[in-house]
Every structure is written in structure tokens, then in C-alpha cells.
Scaffold this motif. Structure first.
Motif, PDB file in Angstrom:
ATOM      1  N   VAL A 105      48.179  68.858  53.772  1.00  0.00           N
ATOM      2  CA  VAL A 105      48.894  69.089  52.076  1.00  0.00           C
ATOM      3  C   VAL A 105      50.400  69.969  53.247  1.00  0.00           C
ATOM      4  N   LEU A 106      51.891  69.313  53.271  1.00  0.00           N
ATOM      5  CA  LEU A 106      52.788  70.375  53.829  1.00  0.00           C
ATOM      6  C   LEU A 106      53.649  70.442  52.640  1.00  0.00           C
ATOM      7  N   SER A 107      54.020  72.069  52.197  1.00  0.00           N
ATOM      8  CA  SER A 107      54.861  71.948  51.416  1.00  0.00           C
ATOM      9  C   SER A 107      56.116  73.024  51.865  1.00  0.00           C
ATOM     10  N   VAL A 108      57.327  72.258  51.888  1.00  0.00           N
ATOM     11  CA  VAL A 108      58.433  72.422  52.769  1.00  0.00           C
ATOM     12  C   VAL A 108      59.395  73.503  51.847  1.00  0.00           C
ATOM     13  N   HIS A 109      60.000  74.445  52.317  1.00  0.00           N
ATOM     14  CA  HIS A 109      60.985  75.365  51.107  1.00  0.00           C
ATOM     15  C   HIS A 109      62.190  75.110  51.511  1.00  0.00           C
ATOM     16  N   ASN A 110      62.258  74.928  53.009  1.00  0.00           N
ATOM     17  CA  ASN A 110      63.500  74.929  53.000  1.00  0.00           C
ATOM     18  C   ASN A 110      63.872  73.572  53.987  1.00  0.00           C
ATOM     19  N   GLU A 111      64.754  73.319  55.127  1.00  0.00           N
ATOM     20  CA  GLU A 111      65.491  71.761  55.610  1.00  0.00           C
ATOM     21  C   GLU A 111      64.759  72.071  57.017  1.00  0.00           C
ATOM     22  N   TYR A 139      66.242  68.223  45.543  1.00  0.00           N
ATOM     23  CA  TYR A 139      67.334  67.873  47.069  1.00  0.00           C
ATOM     24  C   TYR A 139      65.654  68.287  48.279  1.00  0.00           C
ATOM     25  N   ILE A 140      65.183  69.005  48.212  1.00  0.00           N
ATOM     26  CA  ILE A 140      64.694  69.364  49.372  1.00  0.00           C
ATOM     27  C   ILE A 140      64.284  68.291  49.611  1.00  0.00           C
ATOM     28  N   GLY A 141      63.331  67.325  48.819  1.00  0.00           N
ATOM     29  CA  GLY A 141      62.413  66.450  48.880  1.00  0.00           C
ATOM     30  C   GLY A 141      63.195  65.105  49.466  1.00  0.00           C
ATOM     31  N   GLU A 142      64.644  65.468  49.254  1.00  0.00           N
ATOM     32  CA  GLU A 142      66.369  63.856  49.668  1.00  0.00           C
ATOM     33  C   GLU A 142      65.825  64.294  51.447  1.00  0.00           C
ATOM     34  N   THR A 143      65.925  65.881  51.160  1.00  0.00           N
ATOM     35  CA  THR A 143      66.036  65.638  52.823  1.00  0.00           C
ATOM     36  C   THR A 143      65.642  65.100  53.908  1.00  0.00           C
ATOM     37  N   ILE A 144      64.358  65.427  53.373  1.00  0.00           N
ATOM     38  CA  ILE A 144      62.992  64.606  53.904  1.00  0.00           C
ATOM     39  C   ILE A 144      62.692  63.207  54.263  1.00  0.00           C
ATOM     40  N   THR A 145      63.080  62.354  52.572  1.00  0.00           N
ATOM     41  CA  THR A 145      62.764  60.890  53.028  1.00  0.00           C
ATOM     42  C   THR A 145      64.193  59.993  53.367  1.00  0.00           C
ATOM     43  N   GLU A 285      71.416  75.918  49.725  1.00  0.00           N
ATOM     44  CA  GLU A 285      69.902  77.002  48.860  1.00  0.00           C
ATOM     45  C   GLU A 285      68.794  75.986  48.646  1.00  0.00           C
ATOM     46  N   PRO A 286      67.196  75.852  48.966  1.00  0.00           N
ATOM     47  CA  PRO A 286      66.317  75.188  48.604  1.00  0.00           C
ATOM     48  C   PRO A 286      66.195  75.145  47.339  1.00  0.00           C
ATOM     49  N   LEU A 287      66.098  75.813  46.501  1.00  0.00           N
ATOM     50  CA  LEU A 287      66.216  76.676  45.250  1.00  0.00           C
ATOM     51  C   LEU A 287      65.424  78.091  44.743  1.00  0.00           C
ATOM     52  N   ALA A 288      66.229  79.083  44.901  1.00  0.00           N
ATOM     53  CA  ALA A 288      65.911  80.410  45.446  1.00  0.00           C
ATOM     54  C   ALA A 288      64.925  80.479  43.937  1.00  0.00           C
ATOM     55  N   ARG A 289      64.320  81.546  44.275  1.00  0.00           N
ATOM     56  CA  ARG A 289      62.621  81.229  43.346  1.00  0.00           C
ATOM     57  C   ARG A 289      63.452  82.854  41.781  1.00  0.00           C
ATOM     58  N   VAL A 290      64.704  83.869  42.470  1.00  0.00           N
ATOM     59  CA  VAL A 290      65.128  84.068  41.736  1.00  0.00           C
ATOM     60  C   VAL A 290      65.531  83.831  40.132  1.00  0.00           C
ATOM     61  N   HIS A 291      65.335  82.633  40.682  1.00  0.00           N
ATOM     62  CA  HIS A 291      66.032  81.717  39.058  1.00  0.00           C
ATOM     63  C   HIS A 291      64.724  81.821  38.034  1.00  0.00           C
ATOM     64  N   TYR A 292      63.876  81.425  38.475  1.00  0.00           N
ATOM     65  CA  TYR A 292      62.732  81.382  38.067  1.00  0.00           C
ATOM     66  C   TYR A 292      62.694  83.335  37.126  1.00  0.00           C
ATOM     67  N   GLU A 293      62.715  83.799  37.873  1.00  0.00           N
ATOM     68  CA  GLU A 293      62.289  85.166  37.821  1.00  0.00           C
ATOM     69  C   GLU A 293      63.399  86.015  36.424  1.00  0.00           C
ATOM     70  N   ALA A 294      65.101  85.049  36.844  1.00  0.00           N
ATOM     71  CA  ALA A 294      66.235  85.943  35.929  1.00  0.00           C
ATOM     72  C   ALA A 294      65.769  85.126  34.196  1.00  0.00           C
ATOM     73  N   MET A 295      65.296  83.814  34.567  1.00  0.00           N
ATOM     74  CA  MET A 295      65.353  83.386  33.398  1.00  0.00           C
ATOM     75  C   MET A 295      63.823  84.041  32.473  1.00  0.00           C
ATOM     76  N   ALA A 296      62.621  84.148  33.329  1.00  0.00           N
ATOM     77  CA  ALA A 296      62.026  84.680  32.590  1.00  0.00           C
ATOM     78  C   ALA A 296      62.330  86.133  31.635  1.00  0.00           C
ATOM     79  N   CYS A 297      63.402  86.894  32.540  1.00  0.00           N
ATOM     80  CA  CYS A 297      63.975  87.748  31.823  1.00  0.00           C
ATOM     81  C   CYS A 297      65.065  87.691  30.930  1.00  0.00           C
ATOM     82  N   GLY A 298      65.210  86.880  30.518  1.00  0.00           N
ATOM     83  CA  GLY A 298      65.896  86.433  28.942  1.00  0.00           C
ATOM     84  C   GLY A 298      67.675  86.311  29.763  1.00  0.00           C
ATOM     85  N   LEU A 299      67.625  86.168  30.992  1.00  0.00           N
ATOM     86  CA  LEU A 299      68.956  86.819  31.029  1.00  0.00           C
ATOM     87  C   LEU A 299      69.552  85.186  31.449  1.00  0.00           C
TER      88      LEU A 299
END
Length: 379
Positions: A105-111, A139-145, A285-299
Motif C-alpha cells: 500500500v502506498l500513501s501519497v502525501h505530496n505530488e 487534489y493529490i489523487g488527481e495529480t496521480i490519476t 499544498e497537499p492539505l496541511a495538517r494544521v487545518h485539522y489542529e486548528a479546527m480541533a481547537c475551535g478556531l
């Protein structure tokens, strides 16, 4: 099943020096280990043993220079059912040859399937050898397919996640205490805090936020922009670009704070003490993980329309997307609109917290990956 998770050669696991992939692997391993036998491969670090069993997960670490060859030699005799390779499609052939019975299994986190990173022949071979390709965003999936259409049946988006038990919104008891404590330490009491978290790199756009600052101060004299990060993970050395940022920031000394590298385990309270989170990425940006952290902190979030970033934004509900992403005035306008209304900020923040609780916890990520592993093993 016996499952191997292979980190890149950049940073160690656990994420003692940070790194989105490293955080991702260690978090999901703690859940997947409950059903399966999990081994994580990463590079060595002075503070970590080369080989250890820790909290039910086996960690194997090799020096960076011998990393790939060491992994190849290890998996030859390990009989893994599934081997999950992170972000390195060019390693797939070597690992397949070493352990042909393992499902890959390959996970792709960038282009990583861009022309300059992999040839047509190498990409074709990689796609043919893996059972599944998981990506951190559509977005990253589309860069592959788009380049390798034959991969469509194998590509699946598995968004990253966050530990909601470690990130506390300011309206909770833990969050309120953390916000008060951190603001006192940083002399930010009674300020309107705008937060940037990420590498201090031109592609992340912190200079654009500094250029937007005069327009923000004009409307909100009590605003302070806080930058958390350094030029590279776990390093506080400065380069010419970082010097440029410091020079820009010095013009507004009362309205700018630079905080260098912060360990992932210590970052949550810095999110909690803020009022608005901004991601000003200029690259795709592939999808920066800081988005999840900001949402988790209610920002409430403001992010650029680059790559996968907008995929977690419901415009006007949990954040705002800047399409004119190179324009400082665009960020200033969005920031000012949020700072103008504390009610709007809180409602967006509560919506964001709800979003991560419902779909972006590490439990969701681990469940999705387990399904991928189990389906791959059946092929």
C-alpha cells in the motif's frame, strides 16, 4: 495481520522533530495495534533506541544513509502481510522484489507522481505493483490519476486526522485555562491573536501575512500576529528568508511574535490561545495538517485556495478560502471581518470542532486504513 509502516527518510517516528507523516504513522499505529501486529520503520535519532517495543508497537530505526537498503534486507525475512510505504513510490519496486508475497500500500502525501519526480516507466511499474494508493486529499489523487489513468481503481482519499482529546477549544475548562496561561506567558492578554503555524518558507507565505499587517492594525490596534515555526522541522537555524521575515516583523514589534520550533506535543495550547488561524500557502499544498489542529481547537480558519486546503472548508461555516492568495489585502480583509465579530469567530470555531469530531479523528483515519489493509490482503 503483520503490518509494516514505512516512514520517509526525513524524520524519526515518534515525531520528536515534528513532521506530518511521522505524526500520522504513530497516531494510527496506536489504534491499528489493537487488531494487528504493527512495525514502524523510520530513521534513527539520538533520543530513540534503534530497535524497541513501545506500547504495543515495534519500532525499527536505521541510519538515513542506509535506510532503504536496511529496510529491504529486513523485510526479506519478516513475512509482512501488508507493507505501507509513505510517499516514496520509487521504493516500491525494491520492497516488492524483497518481499513479493506482501501486499503493498502506498500513501501519497505530496505530488510524488509529478514529471520531475518519477518517469512514466517508473510510475507505471509502481501502479502495477501496489494493491492500493491512499492519498491525503482529492487534489493529490488527481495529480496521480491525471497522469496515470490506470491508477483510478486503486486510488482512494484517506484524509488525515487529529487527537481531539489533546486539542481543547477555549470554551472548554481545559482550553480556557490553557488560553489564559499561555497568553500571560507571552504577554498577549487582551490581544486579538492571529496564528500562523508552519515552516518559515516562502511557499508557506508568511511574508504575505506580514505585508497584510498594516491593514489589520489600522482596524484592530490590539491585533498580534504570532508565527510558530522554523525554516525546517526541529531546527531553529535561520536563513536569508527567515532574516527577511524578522526584518519585516521588526517594523511592527508590538504586533508580531515569532516562536521557533515547538514540539507537536506542546502545540495545542498555542492554537487554543489564538482567535483566528491563517494558512497562507502559495504552493499547491497537499492539505496541511494544521487545518485539522486548528479546527480541533475551535478556531475559525482562513486558508488559501491551493491544492487540497479548501477540501476541509465549508465556506462561511468553519472558515474562509482566499482565492486571491498572493494578495495581502485579501488576507487582511478576511482577518478583519472575523476580528470584527467575536460571535462569528466562535460559531465558525464550533462548527470546525464539530467537523473534526465527526470525520477527522485518528480513529476515523485508522479505520479507513485498516479497511484498505484488510481488502489488500484478500487480493
Amino acid at each position: 495481520m503483520k503490518i509494516a509502516l514505512i516512514a520517509t527518510e526525513k524524520l524519526p517516528v515518534p515525531a520528536v522533530k515534528g513532521g506530518a507523516i511521522q505524526i500520522y504513522l504513530d497516531a494510527v499505529a496506536q489504534i491499528i495495534k489493537q487488531k494487528h501486529e504493527v512495525t514502524i520503520f523510520s530513521i534513527t535519532h539520538p533520543d530513540l533506541a534503534d530497535n524497541e517495543q513501545n506500547n504495543g508497537v515495534h519500532y525499527v530505526r536505521f541510519p538515513e544513509k542506509q535506510y532503504v537498503n536496511s529496510i529491504v534486507n529486513y523485510v526479506k525475512d519478516a513475512s509482512f502481510d501488508v507493507i505501507h510505504v509513505c510517499n516514496r513510490p520509487l521504493w516500491i519496486k525494491q520492497i516488492h522484489d524483497a518481499s513479493p508475497r506482501s501486499k503493498l500500500v502506498l500513501s501519497v502525501h505530496n505530488e510524488m507522481f509529478a514529471n520531475e519526480k518519477i518517469s512514466d516507466a517508473e510510475g507505471d511499474e509502481c501502479v502495477s505493483l501496489v494493491s492500493q494508493i491512499v492519498t491525503v486529499s482529492d487534489y493529490i489523487g488527481e495529480t496521480i490519476t491525471s497522469r496515470f489513468p490506470q491508477a483510478k481503481s486503486k486510488v482512494q482519499t484517506v484524509y488525515s486526522g487529529v487527537d481531539v482529546n489533546k486539542f481543547h477549544p477555549a470554551w472548554t475548562k481545559e482550553g480556557s485555562a490553557a488560553k489564559k496561561n499561555v497568553r500571560q506567558k507571552l504577554d498577549l492578554a487582551n490581544k486579538k491573536v492571529i496564528l500562523f503555524v508552519g515552516r518559515l518558507s516562502k511557499v508557506k507565505g508568511p511574508h504575505i501575512l506580514l505585508q497584510a499587517l498594516p491593514q489589520i492594525i489600522d482596524k484592530h490596534p490590539d491585533a498580534v500576529m504570532v508565527f510558530i515555526g522554523s525554516k525546517w522541522f526541529g531546527e531553529d537555524n535561520i536563513n536569508n528568508y527567515v532574516k527577511h521575515l524578522y526584518t519585516l516583523g521588526a517594523k511592527y514589534a508590538d504586533h508580531v511574535r515569532f516562536i521557533k520550533f515547538v514540539k507537536p506535543s506542546e502545540i495545542s495550547s498555542l492554537f487554543t490561545m489564538s482567535d483566528v488561524f491563517v494558512c497562507s500557502s502559495q504552493w499547491q499544498e497537499p492539505l496541511a495538517r494544521v487545518h485539522y489542529e486548528a479546527m480541533a481547537c475551535g478556531l475559525p480558519m482562513i486558508t488559501s485556495n491551493r491544492g487540497g486546503n479548501p477540501e476541509v472548508i465549508n465556506e462561511g461555516k468553519n472558515g474562509m478560502v482566499i482565492t486571491d492568495f498572493e494578495n495581502p489585502s485579501a488576507y487582511a480583509g478576511a482577518i478583519n471581518s472575523l476580528l470584527n465579530s467575536s460571535n462569528k469567530c466562535e460559531q465558525m470555531g464550533r462548527n470546525g470542532r464539530s467537523v473534526v469530531e465527526k470525520g477527522f479523528r485518528w480513529e476515523h483515519v485508522a479505520h479507513n486504513l485498516q479497511t484498505v489493509y484488510e481488502n489488500s490482503a484478500k487480493l
